[in-house]
Write an enzyme that holds these catalytic residues in place. Structure first.
Site, PDB file in Angstrom:
ATOM      1  N   HIS A   1       0.775  -1.106  -0.026  1.00  0.00           N
ATOM      2  CA  HIS A   1      -0.052  -0.049   0.136  1.00  0.00           C
ATOM      3  C   HIS A   1       0.797   1.343  -0.045  1.00  0.00           C
ATOM      4  CE1 HIS A   1      -3.394  -2.420   1.752  1.00  0.00           C
ATOM      5  NE2 HIS A   1      -3.931  -2.054   0.596  1.00  0.00           N
TER       6      HIS A   1
ATOM      7  N   CYS B   1      -3.291   0.686   9.685  1.00  0.00           N
ATOM      8  CA  CYS B   1      -4.302  -0.219   8.902  1.00  0.00           C
ATOM      9  C   CYS B   1      -5.485  -0.609   9.812  1.00  0.00           C
ATOM     10  CB  CYS B   1      -3.624  -1.547   8.733  1.00  0.00           C
ATOM     11  SG  CYS B   1      -2.262  -1.400   7.423  1.00  0.00           S
TER      12      CYS B   1
HETATM   13  N1  GLY Z   1      -2.970  -8.668   4.681  1.00  0.00           N
HETATM   14  C1  GLY Z   1      -3.444  -7.350   4.502  1.00  0.00           C
HETATM   15  C2  GLY Z   1      -3.719  -7.288   3.127  1.00  0.00           C
HETATM   16  O1  GLY Z   1      -3.415  -8.050   2.250  1.00  0.00           O
HETATM   17  O2  GLY Z   1      -4.656  -6.651   2.678  1.00  0.00           O
END
Ligand code: GLY
Length: 253
Positions: free
Chosen positions: A160, A245
């Site tokens: 991300h 997150c």
């Molecule tokens: N494990 C976090 C994702 O891949 O979205």
């Protein structure tokens, strides 16, 4: 006041999506304890922690940031790039609708909240394995009426955008320069090269939450005068996630 929306760790977290990381055993009990400590940290810094309904069947459900983009006037419910994560959004929407009107990203667009870095009224939005150009265009159209600008950003080497860069004060970003080029108009502070995942930091009013494992980057930031709140995140890091997150921050007047 800031409401921090969080969700309990799923007992199935070891089945999480992984893109750039090799799968390693994840200790569910330890992950849950680390997540609880994270919530206590947010509460200690004045956030009201509100739990989204549990979703034990969704391995990545604890990573609520990816299901929405919360702005002052509106919340955008995303359409996550990983098929296995799309079922996460309905319950996040039910939690958010108490605080914001909702707008939604629709197929074929995909976007993960982890790819959206908000700085004032600009949303830097990463093109990634999870966020496509349709997603960026829909986000732009959905929030333009409220005076927000979307700037598409390319990055590399990580899942991300906010794995590569986060904001630590109005003028300053913390980044891994191997994964992202400088964003114009900001001072860029680089993580310690031995800690490539350390750029994921969560900015609170009075301090910055950083994974406790990233001791060298913590020292860099403390030398610069930042107050750091370290939280242990070993198990969540194995799930290819970080401190941003695990919450959706909602300012409530
Ligand atoms: N494990 C976090 C994702 O891949 O979205």
């Amino acid at each position: 006041m800031i409401v921090a929306l969080t969700r309990d760790v799923s007992p199935r977290i070891a089945e999480c999506e992984l893109t750039f990381l090799e799968r390693q055993p994840i200790d569910y009990a330890r992950a849950a304890a680390q997540h609880a400590a994270y919530e206590r940290c947010l509460a200690a810094h004045g956030c009201r922690v509100v739990h989204i309904e549990p979703a034990p069947e969704l391995p990545d459900g604890v990573f609520v940031e990816d299901a929405a983009v919360v702005l002052d006037e509106v919340a955008i419910i995303t359409r996550p790039g990983a098929e296995s994560r799309r079922a996460e959004t309905a319950s996040v929407a039910r939690a958010l609708e108490r605080y914001r009107p909702l707008r939604r990203i629709a197929a074929p667009a995909t976007i993960d909240g982890g790819d959206v870095l908000r700085a004032g009224r600009t949303l830097y939005t990463g093109r990634s394995a999870r966020t496509n150009d349709d997603g960026i265009e829909q986000l732009r159209a959905l929030i333009a009426p409220d005076g927000y600008e979307v700037i598409a950003v390319d990055f590399r080497g990580c899942l991300h955008l906010k794995s590569a860069v986060t904001q630590i004060d109005v003028h300053t970003l913390l980044c891994n320069p191997k994964w992202i080029d400088p964003l114009p108009g900001f001072e860029m502070i680089a993580v310690d090269p031995a800690e490539p995942f350390a750029a994921n930091a969560l900015r609170l009013d009075d301090s910055i939450v950083l994974a406790a494992e990233h001791v060298r980057t913590r020292a860099i930031l403390e030398r610069r005068g930042y107050a750091i709140e370290p939280v242990a995140t070993s198990e969540l890091l194995k799930a290819e996630a970080g401190v941003t997150c695990c919450s959706l921050m909602v300012e409530v007047l």
